[in-house]
Design an enzyme around this catalytic site. Structure first.
Site, short mmCIF file in Angstrom:
data_model
loop_
_atom_site.label_atom_id
_atom_site.label_comp_id
_atom_site.label_asym_id
_atom_site.label_seq_id
_atom_site.Cartn_x
_atom_site.Cartn_y
_atom_site.Cartn_z
CG ASP A 1 56.65 -15.31 88.01
OD1 ASP A 1 55.47 -15.69 87.89
OD2 ASP A 1 57.16 -14.42 87.29
CE1 TYR B 1 55.73 -8.11 93.11
CE2 TYR B 1 54.21 -6.38 92.42
CZ TYR B 1 54.48 -7.72 92.66
OH TYR B 1 53.50 -8.65 92.47
#
Length: 244
Positions: free
Chosen positions: A52, A110
């Site tokens: 994003d 992540y």
């Protein structure tokens, strides 16, 4: 035709995510433009993931095909001389013809970075979430273990992008606390839209006693996004490693 596997890193602050955009600048736009110039032919790359706006990557894999004979080492050096300072090529290697950066990927790790101190750091404003209140990281890590395993993560997916298949497997979820820098580290076989950011927000809600420490199993079972915590800001999120 050669198939090349490339590892990159980038600071996502100035970009509208990785994916190519028509009305904005994605990291893919920049890389394809520079690769096309370097190889004197149009290049389309396949990225391992969509990230994003504002999300960063310590390790991002993309692949592409080219008929140009330029050595891999020259691609690394040439691209790094052409790319802006917030995008770096780490490595390049020949890959099998059937390798695809997205479809060959078997796992991703992540990191969500939290600056946990009363005063903000102007040098980390777009690189970590500033959280000025106390964090009980032991409690958060204990609760985070409920994410580990194979679950339906519908409750931890952005509602606008829910998929029919929301089952994912999380291998581990660790929290490291180094003075004022807290790292949430999670590895899985795949992640839904906003999933890591919602998991992080849920752990913060547990820290704030807005949710009970043992609430995650029931939130997973409910398959209801409204029961989970907030979606924390994008600028603390990093794609840290990809696995093949």
């Amino acid at each position: 035709m050669r198939n090349l596997k490339v590892m990159a890193a980038y600071r996502g602050t100035a970009y509208h995510g990785f994916q190519r955009q028509e009305n904005a600048v994605g990291i893919q736009n920049i890389i394809e433009e520079k690769l096309s110039g370097l190889t004197n032919a149009p290049v389309k790359i396949n990225g391992c993931s969509r990230t994003d706006t504002g999300v960063h990557a310590n390790q991002y894999c993309f692949s592409f095909e080219t008929e140009h004979g330029i050595p891999c080492g020259n691609i690394v050096r040439g691209m790094n001389s052409l790319l802006p300072d917030d995008i770096s090529i780490l490595s390049c290697e020949e890959a099998p013809a059937d390798f695809h950066a997205r479809y060959s990927c078997i796992g991703k790790e992540y990191v969500y970075l939290i600056l946990n101190r009363p005063c903000k750091d102007p040098f980390m404003a777009d690189l970590a979430l500033h959280y000025p209140f106390a964090l009980d990281t032991e409690l958060m890590e204990q609760s985070a273990q409920c994410f580990v395993g194979t679950h339906d993560f519908t409750s931890f997916c952005g509602t606008a992008n829910q998929k029919e298949d929301s089952v994912r497997t999380i291998e581990y979820f660790r929290i490291e606390n180094n003075e004022s820098l807290v790292k949430l580290i999670v590895k899985g076989d795949g992640f839904l839209y906003n999933m890591v950011r919602i998991m992080a927000g849920t752990l913060i809600f547990i820290n704030e006693k807005k949710l009970a420490p043992d609430s995650i199993p029931s939130i997973l079972a409910a398959r209801d996004r409204n029961l989970a915590g907030k979606t924390v800001q994008a600028h603390g999120l990093y794609l840290n490693r990809v696995f093949y």
